[in-house]
Design a protein around this motif. Structure first.
Motif, short mmCIF file in Angstrom:
data_model
loop_
_atom_site.label_atom_id
_atom_site.label_comp_id
_atom_site.label_asym_id
_atom_site.label_seq_id
_atom_site.Cartn_x
_atom_site.Cartn_y
_atom_site.Cartn_z
N CYS A 35 -2.18 1.79 1.32
CA CYS A 35 -0.78 1.24 1.64
C CYS A 35 -0.64 1.24 3.11
N GLY A 36 -1.70 2.06 3.91
CA GLY A 36 -1.23 1.99 5.61
C GLY A 36 -0.05 2.82 5.80
N MET A 37 0.18 4.11 5.24
CA MET A 37 1.42 4.78 5.29
C MET A 37 0.89 6.27 5.43
N ARG A 38 1.21 7.00 6.57
CA ARG A 38 0.83 8.19 6.97
C ARG A 38 1.92 8.99 7.86
N TRP A 39 2.32 10.11 7.20
CA TRP A 39 3.00 11.07 7.88
C TRP A 39 2.32 11.74 8.84
N VAL A 40 2.95 11.61 9.97
CA VAL A 40 2.58 12.40 11.22
C VAL A 40 3.21 13.77 11.15
N THR A 41 4.51 13.76 10.83
CA THR A 41 4.91 14.99 10.81
C THR A 41 6.21 15.07 9.73
N PRO A 49 -0.51 -5.40 7.79
CA PRO A 49 1.18 -5.77 7.82
C PRO A 49 2.20 -4.76 7.64
N SER A 50 3.49 -5.08 7.63
CA SER A 50 4.56 -4.08 7.67
C SER A 50 5.05 -3.88 6.24
N LEU A 51 4.84 -2.88 5.58
CA LEU A 51 5.37 -2.60 4.44
C LEU A 51 6.59 -1.85 4.45
N THR A 52 7.67 -2.17 4.88
CA THR A 52 8.81 -1.62 5.54
C THR A 52 9.64 -1.01 4.37
N SER A 53 9.54 -1.40 3.32
CA SER A 53 10.56 -1.02 2.11
C SER A 53 9.72 0.26 1.69
N MET A 54 8.55 0.45 1.77
CA MET A 54 8.00 1.87 1.44
C MET A 54 8.24 2.90 2.37
N LYS A 97 -4.08 -3.61 2.98
CA LYS A 97 -4.67 -5.28 3.59
C LYS A 97 -5.07 -6.23 2.69
N THR A 98 -5.13 -5.80 1.39
CA THR A 98 -5.71 -6.69 0.28
C THR A 98 -4.74 -6.70 -0.59
N GLU A 99 -4.90 -7.77 -1.36
CA GLU A 99 -4.01 -8.19 -2.71
C GLU A 99 -4.05 -7.14 -3.49
N THR A 100 -5.22 -6.43 -4.06
CA THR A 100 -5.12 -5.32 -4.67
C THR A 100 -4.31 -4.16 -4.28
N ASP A 101 -4.41 -3.83 -3.15
CA ASP A 101 -3.71 -2.80 -2.59
C ASP A 101 -2.20 -3.29 -2.48
N THR A 161 9.34 -1.10 14.35
CA THR A 161 8.31 -2.09 13.82
C THR A 161 8.00 -3.15 14.64
N ALA A 162 6.67 -3.66 14.42
CA ALA A 162 6.10 -4.81 15.45
C ALA A 162 6.17 -5.95 14.75
N GLY A 163 6.81 -6.11 13.32
CA GLY A 163 6.66 -7.30 12.79
C GLY A 163 7.74 -7.35 11.44
N GLN A 164 7.61 -8.70 10.91
CA GLN A 164 8.57 -8.78 9.92
C GLN A 164 7.93 -7.97 8.51
#
Length: 109
Positions: free
Chosen positions: A28-34, A56-61, A6-10, A86-89
């Protein structure tokens, strides 16, 4: 579940420019559910409580994480399939295209 920083630093930390590794969920907004499991009922139950990350969507990660998961826990005797919802670009189209290409070497995408 993937979102993005959510931030430039992140963004910089999650893109690999860090002094200490970022926390995948908070930074990074990334979490394993299982992780990969044969217990599909438990996996489905876990997904019921997932909340939209509203970032935002960090799809590459997310794609890189899927590839890593398949390499470490996937069955070698099975054809792997990765489904992305995904819900976005993606934040970085070129990085997402590269991650998708890398993943396609191990799975159907």
């Amino acid at each position: 579940v993937f979102g993005g920083p959510k931030t430039e630093t992140d963004v910089e930390e999650c893109a690999g420019h860090f002094t200490t590794p970022p926390d995948f969920w908070t930074d990074c907004g990334m979490r394993w559910v299982t992780h990969i499991t044969r217990n599909t009922m438990r996996a489905a139950h876990s997904l019921r409580w997932v909340r939209y990350p509203e970032s935002p969507s960090l799809t590459s990660m997310a794609l890189a994480e899927a590839k890593s998961e398949l390499e470490s826990a996937g069955r070698t005797d099975a054809n792997s399939v990765v489904v992305v919802v995904t819900a976005g670009q993606p934040m970085f189209e070129h990085m997402t295209a590269k991650a998708a290409q890398d993943l396609k070497a191990s799975a159907r995408l």
